[in-house]
Enzyme design. Structure first.
Site, short mmCIF file in Angstrom:
data_model
loop_
_atom_site.label_atom_id
_atom_site.label_comp_id
_atom_site.label_asym_id
_atom_site.label_seq_id
_atom_site.Cartn_x
_atom_site.Cartn_y
_atom_site.Cartn_z
N ILE A 13 15.99 67.18 24.38
CA ILE A 13 16.78 67.43 23.17
C ILE A 13 17.66 66.23 22.86
O ILE A 13 17.75 65.75 21.74
CB ILE A 13 17.64 68.70 23.34
N THR A 48 -0.21 62.46 29.96
CA THR A 48 -0.04 61.34 29.02
C THR A 48 -0.40 61.79 27.60
O THR A 48 0.32 61.50 26.64
CB THR A 48 -0.91 60.14 29.46
N GLN A 49 -1.50 62.53 27.49
CA GLN A 49 -1.90 63.02 26.16
C GLN A 49 -0.78 63.86 25.53
O GLN A 49 -0.44 63.71 24.37
CB GLN A 49 -3.16 63.87 26.26
N LYS A 95 -10.62 57.31 27.87
CA LYS A 95 -10.16 58.67 27.57
C LYS A 95 -8.72 58.63 27.02
O LYS A 95 -8.42 59.26 26.01
CB LYS A 95 -10.21 59.47 28.87
N CYS A 123 35.30 43.02 47.12
CA CYS A 123 36.29 43.83 46.41
C CYS A 123 37.04 44.71 47.42
O CYS A 123 37.83 44.19 48.20
CB CYS A 123 35.64 44.60 45.27
N LEU A 124 36.76 46.02 47.46
CA LEU A 124 37.44 46.84 48.46
C LEU A 124 37.17 46.30 49.87
O LEU A 124 38.04 46.37 50.76
CB LEU A 124 36.97 48.29 48.35
N GLN A 131 39.62 43.67 50.49
CA GLN A 131 40.94 44.28 50.70
C GLN A 131 41.03 44.85 52.12
O GLN A 131 42.08 44.75 52.78
CB GLN A 131 41.20 45.36 49.64
N HIS A 152 33.02 40.51 42.17
CA HIS A 152 31.70 41.06 42.52
C HIS A 152 30.61 40.00 42.34
O HIS A 152 29.96 39.96 41.28
CB HIS A 152 31.38 42.27 41.63
N GLU A 189 27.71 39.87 43.49
CA GLU A 189 26.36 40.43 43.39
C GLU A 189 25.89 40.59 41.95
O GLU A 189 24.70 40.58 41.67
CB GLU A 189 26.29 41.79 44.13
#
Ligand code: GLN
Length: 551
Positions: free
Chosen positions: A150, A193-194, A225, A382-383, A386, A508, A510
């Site tokens: 939806i 798939t169809q 197909k 980062c952390l 720290q 960061h 990475e």
């Protein structure tokens, strides 16, 4: 030449690797000399993934401009070697937010505001932004979710309209589906798939190319197909078979002529692609001379997507060093001073991961101490950085109570804290230091050796900093502050010099590692770990190492 738009939808099931297909097609077009970017449309109602828990969403990928985005943008950057920005990621939440803001400002002149045309127009304007910048020959748009959901409907409708608004000839629709193998019947099945193409077509979007994920080769009769039932030419049924590595997918797509079909249909003029570097990289990834183990210590280790960019940065850095980095996932919650030697046995490097909140902190501190006192290469991000600072303050500087105010507001020695100028912003509801900031690096340090440069910039996502009022204690006791942010005098990099390789970074790294530009700190961390492995029996030569197939 007007910008071409390639829309990529997915059907049958999620997790087919739409992001990898978009990134792979992007790589093939870039290799042909085209300027390409990729945009991700996410159908969820969060404005961005910044507030989502890593279990829900995986890593939050931060761009140079400080946008908190979907982790697929990481794939786009790593494959195409481009920089993305906020414009490359749009969510339903963002679309509704913008529409509601406009409605409040009276922009709709008293009209009833509806999904069609207002939401669909807003989606179109976000898609067109990248094309209209004039910077790209091709924009690939990945539509999140699965056809038939939806929440995907307004996107499909917006694409249907957009194909007419920018001219059919300037657009292409690629649909990614699954062709499952039924072991009991011994057959590949095309019916899902169809059905998926039927659902897409009912929404007015006929695919031009089908990319079919499969575990077995699609023979001519299966392709025929699919082509017949789905209203595409047989050459436009592209097989996407399981690869040894995600980085092999562009090469497999090239063998299947996906790029040729795309440029032919869009009438793009390109040169022959040059993929020599890429081929060399894939060979290095799939046939390394041996393997080493590096521990990744974090609290979301059961959910590897939470550390997606770190995993990929290790693959890039491993290829440079001709070795496979086998990650040993170590849960920080269960780690203690008592069991750390057992849990980290056999590893040749320790990476302490980024994160938020106090859970698992004491475990992370034990991992830091173990690496520091045993001369095992250490990388804190980062952390993780720290934690390296807190551990040093406690166990080397003698401040037993040292902590971050993130975990203990009453600590006598808040060696990690929110800086006063940031506190005011905090009070005003602002949150994190996000995106690209400069870092000046001292010569003669591990960081300088890695980058080979005194000025770099890297991406950030954090609130807390090394406390400028207390940092003297660290340097007095031998920890070096080797990288600083020049504008605000904030600590970006810490190192311990009399250690084989001990580096912590507030940013960061990475997030910036790509196939063509592996991140220098990761490259040197793996290099140091490989050296450690070779002298400590931690290196498994090729014969014995098995590089697992990635699905
Ligand atoms: N929680 C820490 C901070 O906010 C570290 C953040 C991170 O590792 N990304 O500063």
């Amino acid at each position: 030449m007007s910008t071409k738009y390639i829309f990529v939808t997915g059907g049958v099931t999620s997790s087919l690797g739409k992001g990898i297909i978009c990134a792979s097609l992007g790589r093939l077009l870039v290799a042909r000399g085209l300027k390409v970017t990729v945009q991700k449309l996410d159908p969820y109602i969060n404005v961005d993934p910044g507030t989502m828990n890593p279990y829900e969403h995986g890593e939050v990928y931060v761009t140079d401009d400080g946008a908190e985005t979907d982790l697929d943008l990481g794939h786009y950057e790593r494959f195409l070697d481009i920089k993305t920005s906020q414009t490359n990621n749009v969510t339903t939440g963002r679309i509704y937010y913008d529409v509601i803001m406009k409605e409040r400002q009276g922009a709709y002149l008293g009209k009833t505001v509806q999904v069609i045309p207002h939401i669909t127009d807003e989606i179109q304007s976000h898609v067109l932004k990248l094309g209209q910048s004039g910077d790209y020959d091709v924009v690939i748009i990945e539509i999140g979710g699965t056809v038939g959901d939806i929440e995907s409907l307004p996107y499909i409708e917006a694409v249907r309209q957009l194909r007419y608004n920018v001219g059919r000839a300037n657009t292409l629709s690629i649909h990614l589906t699954l062709v499952p193998y039924l072991a009991a019947a011994g057959e590949l099945k095309t019916k899902p798939t169809q059905h998926s193409v039927k659902t897409l077509s009912e929404s007015g979007l006929q695919p031009d190319i089908l990319v079919c994920r499969t575990e077995h080769t699609l023979d001519e009769s299966i392709r025929g197909k699919v082509a017949r039932f789905c209203n595409v030419e047989i050459e436009d049924v592209i097989e996407s078979i399981d690869a040894r590595s995600i980085y092999e997918v562009p090469l497999l797509m090239q063998q299947q002529k996906l790029d040729e079909r795309v440029i032919e249909k869009l009438k793009l003029e390109t040169k022959e692609p040059n993929l020599d570097n890429w081929i060399g990289f894939v060979e290095a990834v799939c046939n390394p001379s041996g393997a080493i183990q590096i521990a990744l210590v974090g609290k979301y280790v059961e959910h590897h997507d939470s550390y997606k960019s770190i995993v990929e940065a290790f693959i890039h850095a491993g290829a440079v060093n001709d070795c496979k980095v086998q990650i040993k996932w170590v849960q920080s919650d269960n780690l203690t001073e008592k069991n750390v030697a057992k849990k980290l046995a056999g590893v040749s490097g320790v990476l302490v991961a980024p994160g938020f909140g106090g859970r698992g902190i004491e475990g992370k501190l034990s991992a830091v101490k173990y690496a520091r006192t045993n001369g095992i290469p250490f990388f804190g991000i980062c952390l993780g950085m720290q934690c390296a600072v807190i551990e040093y303050a406690r166990n080397v500087c003698g401040w037993k109570d040292a902590n971050s105010t993130e975990f203990d507001e009453s600590s006598e020695y808040p060696i990690i804290d929110i800086m006063p100028d940031q506190k005011d912003i905090e009070n005003m509801g602002g949150t994190m230091r996000l995106g690209k900031y400069a870092c000046k690096i001292q010569k003669g340090t591990y960081a300088h050796a890695a980058y080979g440069s005194e000025m770099v910039d890297e991406r950030h996502r954090h609130r807390y900093e090394v406390n400028n009022n207390l940092r003297y204690k660290l340097t007095e006791n031998g920890m070096q502050l080797t990288g600083m942010n020049p504008e605000r005098d904030l600590v970006e990099i810490v190192e311990i010099p009399d250690h084989p390789w001990f580096v912590g970074v507030q940013f960061h790294p990475e997030l910036r590692s790509t196939v063509n530009n592996p991140q220098p700190l990761f490259v040197d961390f793996v290099k140091a770990s490989l050296k450690f492995a070779k002298s400590n029996d931690g290196f498994t030569p090729k014969k014995e190492s098995k590089v697992p197939v990635e699905k």
